[in-house]
Enzyme design. Structure first.
Site, short mmCIF file in Angstrom:
data_model
loop_
_atom_site.label_atom_id
_atom_site.label_comp_id
_atom_site.label_asym_id
_atom_site.label_seq_id
_atom_site.Cartn_x
_atom_site.Cartn_y
_atom_site.Cartn_z
N LYS A 1 9.67 8.13 -1.54
CA LYS A 1 9.81 6.68 -1.61
C LYS A 1 8.51 5.89 -1.55
O LYS A 1 8.45 4.75 -1.99
CB LYS A 1 10.77 6.21 -0.52
CG LYS A 1 10.55 6.89 0.83
CD LYS A 1 11.77 6.75 1.71
CE LYS A 1 11.65 7.63 2.95
NZ LYS A 1 11.91 9.05 2.66
N ASP B 1 6.23 20.02 -0.80
CA ASP B 1 7.05 18.83 -0.59
C ASP B 1 6.21 17.77 0.12
O ASP B 1 5.99 17.84 1.33
CB ASP B 1 8.28 19.20 0.21
CG ASP B 1 9.21 18.01 0.47
OD1 ASP B 1 8.82 16.87 0.15
OD2 ASP B 1 10.31 18.23 1.00
N TYR C 1 12.26 19.80 6.52
CA TYR C 1 13.43 19.16 5.91
C TYR C 1 13.10 18.80 4.48
O TYR C 1 12.09 18.14 4.22
CB TYR C 1 13.81 17.91 6.70
CG TYR C 1 14.99 17.14 6.13
CD1 TYR C 1 16.28 17.64 6.24
CD2 TYR C 1 14.81 15.91 5.52
CE1 TYR C 1 17.36 16.93 5.73
CE2 TYR C 1 15.88 15.19 5.02
CZ TYR C 1 17.16 15.71 5.12
OH TYR C 1 18.23 15.00 4.62
#
Length: 438
Positions: A273, A245, A150
């Site tokens: 984050k 990623d 994802y």
């Protein structure tokens, strides 16, 4: 040792019913709705260390940690103080501040492959921007991603995307034009032959390969030996960019993330984050020759009023600085704690005769309700999701909050100590006993 029972969630139920009047499904991110595990979700009022407290006063040991970034526990005091001090000076300027470079220096010290970077506001924005840059750099349009990985909810990235998409059994997403979806090739993870075949079928057309180096959004799946090196070799040979990623693995599986752990040399890296200590932030960056294609130096446009937001920069500086200064203690502790809880629960499953496969890389892991090895998305998809749902509910009842999906990785923090680990294993023993008694 057992944890507090959390069966009374009447206030949370009332809050959920109120939320459903305003938000689709009562949530602002789908997996929060608990549709995959049943029941209704607790509504959080506070977090401290390894714990979350809900609106009914129930206290839970937290094993999703805001989906990864709370590596030092909730309400980490230096980050709280830094945010308070920054907020007193204003929450946003829309102009440059020294704090942006202060945080960038710390990130680059951990990720030398980031010759230049940009701060954005989310992991989705980071991956979206990295892909645009890769297409501009190569003059090509096609993207290779991997089933179960994802990379955010941008158009073209939701093809077999794992995470919430897998949780709800959706193959992609409505609203994504076929012309956009066709520019994304979704290949099986850990299969170099499939990548070679894709480049053979589309010579000179593939701009980039993007992957989670450790899959976290189909559950935790490690790369096979030689797989990451193989992707590097193929992309170099074919003139495509390799985008790693690390929104989930960054600063978690090592101080320098999976790039450090697996000795990778990607063209571009995305982070999320955790770089902002849990506040909304994303990063994309990599080789200078590619990054200098961004405006105002080059023709690739990317912008954001909240990019480099001062509150996120302040929390990020406090968090990354602590990780740098205490890396020799933090990462061995995370490894030890994760191993103890992952293997402890797996032992209870074996004792109860419950089929379970445990995949773990550093401080992230998944218990798959699946008897066989899990090396790709197809293996993960064979898991017994109903059994996971029963396990999730039983653990929540005893004050242990797991991610509400079989297809999500679990995380812990430095605040999870022996007491929390012992309580989690005891709760799992009780949960498995209840499952096998049915």
């Amino acid at each position: 040792m057992t944890t507090q029972l959390a069966s009374n969630r009447t206030q949370s139920l009332a809050l959920q019913q109120r939320a459903e009047r305003y938000f689709p499904g009562g949530v602002n991110s789908p997996v929060r709705a608990f549709r995959a595990v049943g029941g209704h979700p607790p509504f959080v009022v506070s977090g401290e260390g390894a714990y979350l407290t809900d609106a009914d006063g129930n206290r839970y040991i937290d094993y999703f940690g805001s989906w990864g970034p709370m590596i030092l526990g909730h309400a980490f005091a230096p980050a709280v103080q830094a945010v308070q001090e920054a907020a007193a000076r204003s929450s946003s300027f829309g102009a440059s501040t020294a704090a942006e470079a202060d945080l960038a220096e710390r990130v680059v010290a951990c990720y030398p492959a980031l010759e230049k970077l940009r701060f954005v506001s989310s992991g989705t924005e980071a991956t979206m921007s990295a892909i645009r840059l890769a297409r501009a750099a190569t003059g090509r349009n096609i993207l290779i991603k991997f089933e179960g990985c994802y990379h955010g909810h941008a158009d073209g990235l939701l093809v077999k995307a794992g995470s919430g998409v897998a949780t709800f059994g959706i193959p992609g997403s409505a609203g994504v034009p076929d012309a956009v979806a066709h520019l994304t090739l979704a290949l099986p993870y850990n299969d170099l032959a499939a990548v070679e075949a894709a480049f053979a079928v589309h010579p000179g057309e593939i701009a980039a390969v993007i992957l989670e180096p450790v899959v976290g959004n189909a559950g935790c799946i490690a790369p096979a030996d030689g797989y990451l090196d193989g992707l590097h070799a193929i992309t170099r040979r074919e003139g495509a960019l390799l985008i790693v990623d690390e929104v989930m693995t960054g600063f978690r599986v090592a101080l320098g993330g999976a790039v450090e752990r697996y000795k990778m040399d990607p063209d571009l890296i995305t982070l999320g984050k955790i770089v902002g200590g849990g506040l909304p932030v994303g990063v994309f960056g990599g080789k200078q020759r590619w990054m200098d294609m961004l405006a105002p130096l080059g023709p690739v446009y990317q912008a954001g009023t909240l990019s480099g937001n001062p509150l996120a920069m302040a929390a990020g500086i406090a968090t990354i600085e602590y990780l740098q200064q205490h890396a020799r203690e933090v990462y061995p502790l995370l490894e030890k704690s994760s191993k103890a809880v992952a293997e402890g629960v797996a032992s209870e499953a074996a004792r109860a005769g419950v089929p379970l496969t445990t995949n773990r890389v550093g401080a992230m892991w998944t218990w798959f309700f699946n008897a066989g090895p899990v090396k790709d998305y197809d293996d993960a998809a064979r898991s017994d999701t109903k059994a996971f749902g029963r396990f999730h509910s039983a653990m929540l009842e005893q004050g242990v909050w797991l991610p509400p999906s079989q297809f999500e990785a679990m995380f812990l923090s430095t605040a999870h100590g022996e007491k929390e680990i012992a309580a989690t294993i005891a709760a799992a023993r009780h949960a498995f006993e209840g499952m096998t008694a049915r």
